[in-house]
Enzyme design. Sequence first.
Site, short mmCIF file in Angstrom:
data_model
loop_
_atom_site.label_atom_id
_atom_site.label_comp_id
_atom_site.label_asym_id
_atom_site.label_seq_id
_atom_site.Cartn_x
_atom_site.Cartn_y
_atom_site.Cartn_z
N ARG A 170 0.86 -1.18 0.00
CA ARG A 170 0.00 0.00 0.00
C ARG A 170 0.89 1.23 0.00
O ARG A 170 1.96 1.25 0.61
CB ARG A 170 -0.92 0.02 1.23
N GLU A 200 -3.76 7.87 -5.81
CA GLU A 200 -3.86 7.29 -7.15
C GLU A 200 -5.32 7.29 -7.63
O GLU A 200 -6.24 7.21 -6.80
CB GLU A 200 -3.30 5.87 -7.16
N HIS A 228 -1.13 0.22 -10.35
CA HIS A 228 -1.78 -0.59 -9.32
C HIS A 228 -2.47 -1.80 -9.96
O HIS A 228 -3.68 -2.00 -9.81
CB HIS A 228 -2.80 0.24 -8.53
#
Length: 319
Positions: free
Chosen positions: A238, A267, A285
Amino acid sequence: MPASAAPVEILQIGPYPDWDQIPLDATFTMHRYFEADDKAGFLVSVAPEVRGIATRGELGADRAMIEALPKLEVISVYGVGYDAVDLAACRERGIRVTNTPDVLTKDVADLGVAMMMVQSRGMIGAEKWVRDGSWEARGLYPLKHRVFGKKAGVLGLGRIGYEVAKRLSGFDMDIAYCDVTARDYAQGWRFVGDPVDLARHADFFFVTLAASAQTRHIVGREVIEAVGPEGMIINISRAANIDEEALLDALEQGRLGSAALDVFEGEPKLNPRFLALDNVLVQPHHASGTFETRKAMGKLVRDNLIAHFSGADLLTPVL
C-alpha cells in the site's frame, strides 16, 4: 440463500467486470453507489434496506457510510487490503468483513519480481532505445545492474512476502526479512527485527506488509537512506507504507538509487514529481491484474456474501 426469499440488497461501491457484475445482479439487488451523481442522496434513499456492501480494497467503506446503513451486516472487499474499511466502526456494530487473500498472492509476487528485473536491467529504456533508432545510431545500450547473487530484504513475510522471497531464491539471492517475529516457514532466510537494519542489508528492498495505522510511513527517511544510492525499493503493498515525500526527495537527490512502484498516494492522480524521474518505474496498481486472478477475486467476493446470507461460515473472514 432460501430460493423464496427476496434478493438481499447490497451497496456496490465501485464497478466490477461483467463476469462479476452479471452473477451479482442475478443473486442480489445491487445498488450502484459509484453511478450516482448525488451520492449522499442516493445513500439516504437505499440505506433502509441495505444489508451488505461490496467494495474494492482501495475504495473501502468509511465510518460515515457504515453508520448510514442501519441494517448493514457484512462488507465484502474485492482485494487483499482492507485498510480503507473502518474496522473500528464494524467492530462496534458486529459487522463482518471479508477480503480476497491467497487468490491474488502469486500474481502480486510475480509482478514485484518482474518490476525488480525491469528496473534493474533498464528494460523500458532499452526497448525505447531500439524503437527510436538509438541502437543503430548510437550503438549499445548503457550497462545496467545484475540481479542474481545480490541481497534482498522483504519487509513483511506474510502470504505475498513469502512468495516474493521464494521467487528471489531462484536468483541465488541473499534473502533477509523483517516481520513482527521470526517465521518458522522461512527456512534459510535471515530474520532481521528492525526495518532500518533490513534496509542496510538490502540491494533490493521489497515492501510487502499489510497496511495499518501502525505501518503508515514505516518506510520513512531512515529506512530510505539505509537502502542507499545503489539500492532499489519495490512497493507492491500500500502507498501509505512509504513516506512519499521522503522517497521523492531521496530519488531526486540521488540518496536512493531507484524505485519500482505499483501504488501511490492519491492514485490514479499521483504526485507529478514521480513522472519527472528516470530512476522510477511506475505501474498502475495492477499487481493482481490478470484475468485468472480477477475472476477468482470476484467469485470470492460473491461467495462470501452468499455464505453470510445463507448462514454459512465466511470463506475468508477479516472480522
